[in-house]
Scaffold this motif. Structure first.
Motif, PDB file in Angstrom:
ATOM      1  N   GLY A 174      -3.238   1.572  -4.033  1.00 14.29           N
ATOM      2  CA  GLY A 174      -4.002   2.505  -3.208  1.00 14.29           C
ATOM      3  C   GLY A 174      -3.472   3.914  -3.118  1.00 14.29           C
ATOM      4  N   VAL A 175      -2.918   4.450  -4.215  1.00 13.05           N
ATOM      5  CA  VAL A 175      -2.434   5.835  -4.207  1.00 13.05           C
ATOM      6  C   VAL A 175      -3.608   6.788  -3.959  1.00 13.05           C
ATOM      7  CG1 VAL A 175      -1.476   7.681  -5.642  1.00 13.05           C
ATOM      8  CG2 VAL A 175      -0.410   5.417  -5.646  1.00 13.05           C
ATOM      9  N   GLU A 176      -3.415   7.702  -2.996  1.00 12.83           N
ATOM     10  CA  GLU A 176      -4.454   8.671  -2.640  1.00 12.83           C
ATOM     11  C   GLU A 176      -4.016  10.117  -2.864  1.00 12.83           C
ATOM     12  OE1 GLU A 176      -6.799   6.916   1.073  1.00 12.83           O
ATOM     13  OE2 GLU A 176      -4.622   7.001   1.436  1.00 12.83           O
ATOM     14  N   LEU A 177      -2.743  10.297  -3.176  1.00 13.00           N
ATOM     15  CA  LEU A 177      -2.202  11.647  -3.355  1.00 13.00           C
ATOM     16  C   LEU A 177      -1.054  11.584  -4.339  1.00 13.00           C
ATOM     17  CD1 LEU A 177      -2.047  14.678  -2.365  1.00 13.00           C
ATOM     18  CD2 LEU A 177      -0.370  13.876  -0.682  1.00 13.00           C
ATOM     19  N   LEU A 178      -1.057  12.487  -5.313  1.00 13.15           N
ATOM     20  CA  LEU A 178       0.000  12.552  -6.325  1.00 13.15           C
ATOM     21  C   LEU A 178       0.782  13.846  -6.143  1.00 13.15           C
ATOM     22  CD1 LEU A 178       1.348  11.472  -8.911  1.00 13.15           C
ATOM     23  CD2 LEU A 178      -0.495  12.548 -10.234  1.00 13.15           C
ATOM     24  N   LEU A 179       2.092  13.726  -5.895  1.00 11.82           N
ATOM     25  CA  LEU A 179       2.978  14.880  -5.759  1.00 11.82           C
ATOM     26  C   LEU A 179       3.892  14.935  -6.974  1.00 11.82           C
ATOM     27  CD1 LEU A 179       4.154  14.477  -2.022  1.00 11.82           C
ATOM     28  CD2 LEU A 179       2.287  15.916  -2.873  1.00 11.82           C
ATOM     29  N   ILE A 180       3.833  16.019  -7.735  1.00 11.42           N
ATOM     30  CA  ILE A 180       4.657  16.183  -8.935  1.00 11.42           C
ATOM     31  C   ILE A 180       5.597  17.363  -8.710  1.00 11.42           C
ATOM     32  CG2 ILE A 180       4.672  16.567 -11.421  1.00 11.42           C
ATOM     33  CD1 ILE A 180       1.878  15.405 -11.565  1.00 11.42           C
ATOM     34  N   ASP A 181       6.864  17.052  -8.443  1.00  5.88           N
ATOM     35  CA  ASP A 181       7.878  18.068  -8.146  1.00  5.88           C
ATOM     36  C   ASP A 181       8.639  18.444  -9.421  1.00  5.88           C
ATOM     37  OD1 ASP A 181       9.402  19.794  -6.654  1.00  5.88           O
ATOM     38  OD2 ASP A 181      10.641  18.241  -5.711  1.00  5.88           O
ATOM     39  N   GLU A 182       9.311  19.608  -9.388  1.00  6.67           N
ATOM     40  CA  GLU A 182      10.097  20.101 -10.530  1.00  6.67           C
ATOM     41  C   GLU A 182       9.234  20.208 -11.789  1.00  6.67           C
ATOM     42  OE1 GLU A 182      12.923  21.293 -10.197  1.00  6.67           O
ATOM     43  OE2 GLU A 182      14.015  20.299  -8.587  1.00  6.67           O
ATOM     44  N   VAL A 208       0.851  -1.181   0.000  1.00  2.93           N
ATOM     45  CA  VAL A 208       0.000   0.000   0.000  1.00  2.93           C
ATOM     46  C   VAL A 208       0.890   1.234   0.000  1.00  2.93           C
ATOM     47  CG1 VAL A 208      -1.729   1.345   1.248  1.00  2.93           C
ATOM     48  CG2 VAL A 208      -1.895  -1.151   1.205  1.00  2.93           C
ATOM     49  N   GLN A 209       0.682   2.115  -0.966  1.00  6.10           N
ATOM     50  CA  GLN A 209       1.462   3.347  -1.088  1.00  6.10           C
ATOM     51  C   GLN A 209       0.496   4.516  -1.265  1.00  6.10           C
ATOM     52  OE1 GLN A 209       4.726   3.125  -3.869  1.00  6.10           O
ATOM     53  NE2 GLN A 209       4.849   5.353  -4.105  1.00  6.10           N
ATOM     54  N   SER A 210       0.233   5.227  -0.175  1.00  2.67           N
ATOM     55  CA  SER A 210      -0.772   6.295  -0.195  1.00  2.67           C
ATOM     56  C   SER A 210      -0.336   7.486  -1.039  1.00  2.67           C
ATOM     57  CB  SER A 210      -1.071   6.769   1.232  1.00  2.67           C
ATOM     58  OG  SER A 210      -1.572   5.712   2.016  1.00  2.67           O
ATOM     59  N   VAL A 211       0.981   7.750  -1.056  1.00  2.00           N
ATOM     60  CA  VAL A 211       1.495   8.936  -1.749  1.00  2.00           C
ATOM     61  C   VAL A 211       2.427   8.515  -2.878  1.00  2.00           C
ATOM     62  CG1 VAL A 211       2.820  11.065  -1.518  1.00  2.00           C
ATOM     63  CG2 VAL A 211       1.336  10.310   0.359  1.00  2.00           C
ATOM     64  N   LEU A 212       2.144   9.017  -4.070  1.00  3.10           N
ATOM     65  CA  LEU A 212       3.036   8.807  -5.212  1.00  3.10           C
ATOM     66  C   LEU A 212       3.759  10.126  -5.469  1.00  3.10           C
ATOM     67  CD1 LEU A 212       4.249   7.369  -7.622  1.00  3.10           C
ATOM     68  CD2 LEU A 212       2.147   7.849  -8.920  1.00  3.10           C
ATOM     69  N   TYR A 213       5.073  10.114  -5.241  1.00 11.29           N
ATOM     70  CA  TYR A 213       5.889  11.310  -5.426  1.00 11.29           C
ATOM     71  C   TYR A 213       6.825  11.100  -6.606  1.00 11.29           C
ATOM     72  CZ  TYR A 213       9.949  14.353  -4.589  1.00 11.29           C
ATOM     73  OH  TYR A 213      10.992  15.248  -4.742  1.00 11.29           O
ATOM     74  N   VAL A 214       6.798  12.019  -7.542  1.00  7.91           N
ATOM     75  CA  VAL A 214       7.688  11.938  -8.694  1.00  7.91           C
ATOM     76  C   VAL A 214       8.288  13.305  -8.972  1.00  7.91           C
ATOM     77  CG1 VAL A 214       5.831  12.352 -10.352  1.00  7.91           C
ATOM     78  CG2 VAL A 214       7.899  11.192 -11.118  1.00  7.91           C
ATOM     79  N   SER A 215       9.581  13.307  -9.287  1.00  8.54           N
ATOM     80  CA  SER A 215      10.259  14.537  -9.687  1.00  8.54           C
ATOM     81  C   SER A 215      10.412  14.509 -11.202  1.00  8.54           C
ATOM     82  CB  SER A 215      11.629  14.623  -9.007  1.00  8.54           C
ATOM     83  OG  SER A 215      12.290  15.820  -9.365  1.00  8.54           O
ATOM     84  N   ILE A 216       9.867  15.516 -11.871  1.00  2.72           N
ATOM     85  CA  ILE A 216       9.904  15.552 -13.335  1.00  2.72           C
ATOM     86  C   ILE A 216      11.354  15.681 -13.803  1.00  2.72           C
ATOM     87  CG2 ILE A 216       9.194  16.811 -15.396  1.00  2.72           C
ATOM     88  CD1 ILE A 216       6.868  15.485 -14.072  1.00  2.72           C
ATOM     89  N   PRO A 217      11.813  14.786 -14.673  1.00  2.00           N
ATOM     90  CA  PRO A 217      13.197  14.883 -15.155  1.00  2.00           C
ATOM     91  C   PRO A 217      13.353  16.059 -16.112  1.00  2.00           C
ATOM     92  CG  PRO A 217      12.038  13.096 -16.276  1.00  2.00           C
ATOM     93  CD  PRO A 217      11.107  13.611 -15.204  1.00  2.00           C
ATOM     94  N   PRO A 218      14.586  16.575 -16.270  1.00  2.00           N
ATOM     95  CA  PRO A 218      14.824  17.656 -17.240  1.00  2.00           C
ATOM     96  C   PRO A 218      14.424  17.209 -18.641  1.00  2.00           C
ATOM     97  CG  PRO A 218      16.707  17.389 -15.775  1.00  2.00           C
ATOM     98  CD  PRO A 218      15.808  16.228 -15.515  1.00  2.00           C
ATOM     99  N   ALA A 219      14.054  18.183 -19.480  1.00  2.00           N
ATOM    100  CA  ALA A 219      13.613  17.912 -20.852  1.00  2.00           C
ATOM    101  C   ALA A 219      12.526  16.853 -20.856  1.00  2.00           C
ATOM    102  CB  ALA A 219      14.791  17.489 -21.730  1.00  2.00           C
ATOM    103  N   ALA A 220      11.540  17.055 -20.002  1.00  2.00           N
ATOM    104  CA  ALA A 220      10.505  16.047 -19.771  1.00  2.00           C
ATOM    105  C   ALA A 220       9.731  15.696 -21.038  1.00  2.00           C
ATOM    106  CB  ALA A 220       9.541  16.553 -18.708  1.00  2.00           C
TER     107      ALA A 220
END
Length: 322
Positions: A126-134, A76-88
């Protein structure tokens, strides 16, 4: 002795500051998650701030509070955090998400196949929150059609997952929302992680409050000497531009200098050396905020450490007068 110094520096470097804009953003992200869990609504949020203001630290703390849990029947992973790579690209963003989701072969498949796996895996654990950094890396691609396509993909993924999404990036990420109207509507709620938003305090005083907080955790005490606290507040602000990451770098370098020279206290002179060592090697004399010759102005001109980018759409806080 060297081991003790290393441990002291390591412990100090792990300190994080719960300054008001940071805590407000943290609480707002928490609120979005709790609203979703209560079934009340899905609320998305855009958080912007200059480099070094704590956006990535915010994401890390949220992930620490809601870690991946391994259960007998499934993870179970409530939060999905991803950092956008350069030149996405769409494929690159999907691959970064698959890596976070634990996909054994995140690079395999077409962009659409990766996207389908992101949605399937996110729902499965079970992701409940998506965090998109950069998120500014999308905007940094420079061409509006490409920005639109990647932004439109994020919008489609949000529609598929139906969980609150937090977009974080430099202030220029707001240009991405101007390009994609549908994405802009989804992020109408926006916050800025910066000092200078408290009507009852000057930005310099807020910066000094941060300095006080970190100084209380330092393994070597700070001595103000003949300096006034008001003058020190202005010097600290100009040296760090009010950014937490720069303040920590400044103090860590000063602590290291004090250890190397077997000093019992840290003075303004050590801060001046630390500024040159860690923030701006060319910052000497009138351009070093801790020098007696300092000109008392923001160091945001061309080739200076806090130079403002051409796409910057934000003006920070209230004016600071010399």
């Amino acid at each position: 002795m060297i081991h003790q110094e290393f441990m002291a520096l390591s412990q100090f470097s792990q300190e994080h500051l719960n300054f008001p804009p940071f805590m407000s953003a943290f609480e707002e992200v928490e609120r979005a998650l709790q609203l979703y869990r209560s079934g009340a609504m899905i609320q998305n949020l855009l958080i912007t701030g200059e480099s070094g203001t704590g956006k990535t630290t915010l994401c890390q703390l949220i992930c620490q509070k809601y870690p991946r849990v391994v259960l007998p029947e499934r993870d179970v992973q409530s939060v999905l955090y991803v950092s956008i790579p350069p030149a996405a690209t769409i494929g690159g963003v999907a691959e970064a998400m698959l890596t976070r989701l634990g996909d054994p072969q995140p690079g395999q498949g077409t962009g659409s196949a990766k996207t389908a796996r992101v949605a399937r895996l996110a729902k499965g654990i079970g992701v409940e929150l998506l965090l998109i950094d950069e998120a500014n890396h999308i905007q940094d691609r420079g061409r509006s059609p490409t920005q639109y396509l990647v932004g439109d993909w994020i919008k489609s993924l949000m529609d598929n997952l139906q969980v609150p999404t937090v977009l974080l990036g430099l202030p220029r990420v707001e240009n991405l929302l101007r390009v994609n109207e549908q994405l802009r509507r989804r992020f109408s709620r926006q916050m800025r992680m910066e000092l200078g938003q408290n009507p009852d305090k000057s930005v310099e005083q807020e910066c000094l409050d941060l300095f006080y907080t970190l100084a209380s955790c330092m393994p070597i005490p700070f001595s103000i000497g003949s300096e006034s606290w008001e003058s020190l507040a202005r010097r600290v602000y100009f040296a760090t531009d009010g950014r937490v990451a720069y303040l920590k770098k400044l103090l860590i370098s000063a602590i290291r200098l004090a250890f190397e020279q077997s000093m019992n206290e840290i003075r303004r002179q050590e801060l001046a050396q630390a500024f040159e060592a860690e923030i701006w090697p060319q910052g000497t004399g009138a351009l070093n905020p801790f020098s007696r010759d300092f000109v008392f102005r923001r160091l945001d001109r061309q080739a200076e450490p806090f130079e403002q980018g051409a796409l910057l759409t934000q003006t920070r806080g209230r004016p600071v007068h010399a």
